[in-house]
Scaffold this motif. Sequence first.
Motif, PDB file in Angstrom:
ATOM      1  N   ALA A 150       0.688  -1.087  -0.003  1.00  0.00           N
ATOM      2  CA  ALA A 150       0.014  -0.082  -0.060  1.00  0.00           C
ATOM      3  C   ALA A 150       0.806   1.387   0.032  1.00  0.00           C
ATOM      4  O   ALA A 150       0.529   2.233  -0.770  1.00  0.00           O
ATOM      5  CB  ALA A 150      -0.839  -0.003   1.047  1.00  0.00           C
ATOM      6  N   PRO A 151       1.882   1.447   0.999  1.00  0.00           N
ATOM      7  CA  PRO A 151       2.768   2.668   0.611  1.00  0.00           C
ATOM      8  C   PRO A 151       3.482   2.654  -0.514  1.00  0.00           C
ATOM      9  O   PRO A 151       4.056   3.901  -0.844  1.00  0.00           O
ATOM     10  CB  PRO A 151       3.523   2.571   1.750  1.00  0.00           C
ATOM     11  CG  PRO A 151       2.950   1.367   2.898  1.00  0.00           C
ATOM     12  CD  PRO A 151       2.386   0.433   2.017  1.00  0.00           C
ATOM     13  N   LEU A 152       3.653   1.587  -1.199  1.00  0.00           N
ATOM     14  CA  LEU A 152       4.414   1.596  -2.691  1.00  0.00           C
ATOM     15  C   LEU A 152       3.613   1.803  -3.957  1.00  0.00           C
ATOM     16  O   LEU A 152       4.119   2.223  -4.900  1.00  0.00           O
ATOM     17  CB  LEU A 152       5.180   0.613  -2.647  1.00  0.00           C
ATOM     18  CG  LEU A 152       6.131  -0.209  -1.485  1.00  0.00           C
ATOM     19  CD1 LEU A 152       6.977  -1.347  -1.933  1.00  0.00           C
ATOM     20  CD2 LEU A 152       6.875   0.970  -1.022  1.00  0.00           C
ATOM     21  N   VAL A 153       2.028   2.066  -3.871  1.00  0.00           N
ATOM     22  CA  VAL A 153       1.437   2.124  -4.689  1.00  0.00           C
ATOM     23  C   VAL A 153       1.138   3.673  -5.048  1.00  0.00           C
ATOM     24  O   VAL A 153       0.813   4.413  -4.306  1.00  0.00           O
ATOM     25  CB  VAL A 153      -0.018   1.320  -4.690  1.00  0.00           C
ATOM     26  CG1 VAL A 153      -0.743   1.632  -5.798  1.00  0.00           C
ATOM     27  CG2 VAL A 153       0.368  -0.044  -4.219  1.00  0.00           C
ATOM     28  N   SER A 160       5.232   2.157  -7.484  1.00  0.00           N
ATOM     29  CA  SER A 160       6.115   3.466  -7.775  1.00  0.00           C
ATOM     30  C   SER A 160       7.625   3.087  -7.561  1.00  0.00           C
ATOM     31  O   SER A 160       8.073   2.472  -6.228  1.00  0.00           O
ATOM     32  CB  SER A 160       5.662   4.403  -6.772  1.00  0.00           C
ATOM     33  OG  SER A 160       6.416   5.520  -6.896  1.00  0.00           O
ATOM     34  N   THR A 161       8.483   3.129  -8.531  1.00  0.00           N
ATOM     35  CA  THR A 161       9.830   2.852  -8.333  1.00  0.00           C
ATOM     36  C   THR A 161      10.384   4.025  -7.263  1.00  0.00           C
ATOM     37  O   THR A 161      11.436   3.756  -6.485  1.00  0.00           O
ATOM     38  CB  THR A 161      10.570   3.064  -9.455  1.00  0.00           C
ATOM     39  OG1 THR A 161      10.124   2.186 -10.448  1.00  0.00           O
ATOM     40  CG2 THR A 161      11.930   2.858  -9.349  1.00  0.00           C
ATOM     41  N   SER A 162      10.161   5.343  -7.361  1.00  0.00           N
ATOM     42  CA  SER A 162      10.642   6.212  -6.345  1.00  0.00           C
ATOM     43  C   SER A 162      10.349   5.968  -5.078  1.00  0.00           C
ATOM     44  O   SER A 162      10.774   6.422  -4.096  1.00  0.00           O
ATOM     45  CB  SER A 162      10.242   7.534  -6.869  1.00  0.00           C
ATOM     46  OG  SER A 162       8.624   7.669  -6.759  1.00  0.00           O
ATOM     47  N   LYS A 163       8.963   5.299  -4.736  1.00  0.00           N
ATOM     48  CA  LYS A 163       8.740   4.921  -3.482  1.00  0.00           C
ATOM     49  C   LYS A 163       9.249   3.542  -3.077  1.00  0.00           C
ATOM     50  O   LYS A 163       9.678   3.492  -1.651  1.00  0.00           O
ATOM     51  CB  LYS A 163       7.132   4.827  -3.229  1.00  0.00           C
ATOM     52  CG  LYS A 163       6.459   6.497  -3.406  1.00  0.00           C
ATOM     53  CD  LYS A 163       4.859   5.865  -3.284  1.00  0.00           C
ATOM     54  CE  LYS A 163       4.078   7.192  -3.528  1.00  0.00           C
ATOM     55  NZ  LYS A 163       2.866   7.148  -3.370  1.00  0.00           N
TER      56      LYS A 163
END
Length: 421
Positions: A150-153, A160-163
């Motif tokens: 969830a925090p990476l979407v 998200s690559t940046s996350k």
Amino acid sequence: MAVQEIPRSTHGGACTCDDCPHGAREEHRRAVAAFLEKREEFAAGQGLPAALSRSAGASRQWVSDELTLSARAVADRGREAGHSWLYLLSRRAVLALWIAAGVLLLVQVGTALGAGWSSARTAGLLAALVLVALLTVGSRAQSLRGGLLAPLVGEDNRLSTSKAVPSAWLVLIAFSALLPALRLAVSAPGPEREALYAGLALGRALPLLAVLALTSGVAVLVRRVVSVRIMGQRLQKLPADRPSGADLLTDDAGRGSLADAQYVLVSTVVLAFAAVSLARFPDRLPRLPWALALLVALSAAVYLAAKYAEGSRPLVLSVVRRREPGDLDSAVRPGDDIEIRGVGFVPPGAQTPEMLARLVVRIGTVHVHVPLVPVAGGFTNPSDAVLTVPVPAEVEPGRVDVQVVTAAGVESNRCGIDVAE
């Protein structure tokens, strides 16, 4: 009358229950199969009503409408399958975390047979359990949104690559800080405690913290750059049905991205170096050479520059009357087909039939939906560079502007044409 709930574990892959993840995926597969069958049937010239067979324009519009309705059903089933996939992934991710903690326990026990058990091994296991427990709580709180993912979407429902990169560094640093912290909690005053404090010195941790700050700053800047470019209609973004691991290495269209791939590769290599350093010296923060920190900085700069440079607005270069073989050359009149030539009509991620059906051409004050023209294996219209639409009878003769509105809602420039009576 009490209704007995059927456990999810008893549902098979062909289940059609609305609340079953397997059922959602099965419904999506059925919708895709039905759409493909209908598209191939229309591409072969079959399935047309007899009343429309004599009118090429009417039959084309009817086929387009039928395919659009079927494509919307596929998209709806795809979104439901995506939510079900995230639900299953959140549960499996938590299970994988605890399995990893169990593997760490077995490895520690196996390596301690000859060397003996130590306080460092106890601290390592406790740190892993604490970290896994915290991640499990966070995952359960966001189970319907992807759990650990969830925090990476991102806002576009893609990983998200940046996350992902700063999140990996954050987990490593949190684990490496827990190890000496737990040992400090049970150590007595003396040389051992002084050595643990020395392992947390700022001079040793500065390259590691610099990498974390840099990657986190890149994540913030990328989100800002993307938001500004979307608001300025210089970048077209469309949401995906569900996130995928391939999102970390590809663009929105699913093509391999050099900027994303090199950022993930460099970060993974440097992260592995820091993990090996932590494994060899668990009583101190990993020592990261400044050369590797600068390598991550260079990779991050390339990634950020690529994000700033990507994207463009749709551009109409010319509009011409489409002439069928045997037809005479003439001016554009209502009822004729016009061919709009340009670039950027189908943005990345809009290659699905449902997104293609959202393309609209504004001719004067009349909005014309771009018809889907099927062929075996795909569509001849619309495409990223050419759109073919009929000129409606409602268009007044004279000078009118032609403008394309993409599935992302971005408007192209205006191109004027003369419509004869």
